[in-house]
Design an enzyme around this catalytic site. Structure first.
Site, PDB file in Angstrom:
ATOM      1  CE  LYS A   1      -4.744 123.162   6.966  1.00 39.45           C
ATOM      2  NZ  LYS A   1      -3.445 122.447   6.831  1.00 39.45           N
TER       3      LYS A   1
ATOM      4  CE1 TYR B   1      -5.211 121.575  10.111  1.00 41.04           C
ATOM      5  CE2 TYR B   1      -2.867 121.241  10.482  1.00 41.04           C
ATOM      6  CZ  TYR B   1      -4.029 120.902   9.843  1.00 41.04           C
ATOM      7  OH  TYR B   1      -4.019 119.898   8.909  1.00 41.04           O
TER       8      TYR B   1
END
Length: 298
Positions: A168, A140
């Protein structure tokens, strides 16, 4: 025809809020109801214990129970990806192992925040997390929150790890994301709702959304249209949803998502400090934003 990149957790994922009661305790019936709602509007996966789940203010025991309750609710229908990771690697590893034991299907691991490690430290942290369990890991990248980006060279190297299966992307830099996809082929999920369609255009495989709480069906249709080659329809949906994308983030995303769910008759509940609940003026603006985006309110 460009490269075909398969989505390891499906295409539509939402980072679920954690509904709290007025006294600050978790509303467990609400957790179940929200998870079932996300399944019903076409999700392939749910992230729990993420930013939108107010993970910084939930205990390790609560995190375990959230994973367990959501997994029990959704069964094998969709993926449950658990946020596991903070700015201290050994504790992050403990969280990863606990999430695996609680039944998570994958891990969402954020860049260590606040202490601003060098890229070599970021790489070592992600490798340690990927080695901690058998679960697939989604990195992320959100420099606006962590204070530091995962640089493209670092992502390309980390993508070679067999347990690191996705990214992400909430970097807000489509040029760099384009290079990441071209150089590594890592499956990229949009982590910024207003950039969902632009990121699909450069090769993203899907979304880890916040707005999926309120407009999940629309996002599902956008994805289905895009991957069926109907880009004009995807653009129509994107433009229709702009008020929701903007409106949800006029203040911190979990605050207004919870307010929106409450307006829809779903258990958004309350926030925990240091977040505060939406004001009457913010809710009035949110109602207008949601209506403009076609969301039906109670």
């Amino acid at each position: 025809m460009g490269m075909i990149i398969n989505p390891p957790f499906g295409r539509l994922i939402t980072a679920m809020v954690t509904p709290f009661n007025k006294d600050g305790e978790i509303d467990w019936a609400g957790v179940e109801k929200l998870a079932a709602h996300l399944v019903s509007v076409g999700h392939d996966g749910i992230v729990v214990n993420g930013t939108t789940g107010e993970a910084p203010t939930t205990s390790d025991d609560e995190k375990d129970q959230i994973v367990s309750v959501v997994k029990k609710t959704v069964g094998t229908k969709i993926y449950v990806v658990a946020g596991a990771g903070n700015n201290e690697t050994s504790h992050s590893i403990v969280q990863a192992k606990r999430a695996a034991k609680a039944g998570a299907d994958g891990l969402l691991v954020v860049t260590p925040y606040y202490n601003k490690p060098p890229q070599s430290g970021i790489a070592a942290h992600f490798r340690a997390m990927a080695d901690a369990t058998e679960l697939p890991v989604m990195m992320y990248d959100i420099p606006g929150r962590t204070g530091i980006q995962i640089e493209t060279d670092t992502i390309v190297e980390l993508a070679k790890h067999p347990n690191i299966v996705a990214l992400k992307d909430a970097k807000g830099n489509i040029a760099e994301t384009s290079w990441v996809i071209q150089r590594s082929g890592i499956p990229v999920y949009s982590g910024d709702d207003i950039l969902n369609l632009p990121l699909l255009a450069v090769g993203a495989v899907g979304f880890v959304s916040v707005c999926g709480h309120t407009i999940g069906r629309d996002l599902r249709e956008m994805l289905d249209a895009w991957f069926a080659g109907r880009s004009e329809r995807a653009l129509e949906i994107h433009q229709k949803l702009l008020p929701v994308f903007t409106g949800t983030f006029r203040t911190q995303g979990a605050i207004l998502t919870k307010a929106a769910l409450n307006l829809m008759g779903l258990p958004g509940g309350f926030t925990r400090l240091p977040l505060v609940d939406a004001t009457a003026a913010q809710i009035a603006q949110l109602q207008e934003d949601l209506r403009q985006g076609g969301v039906t309110l109670n």
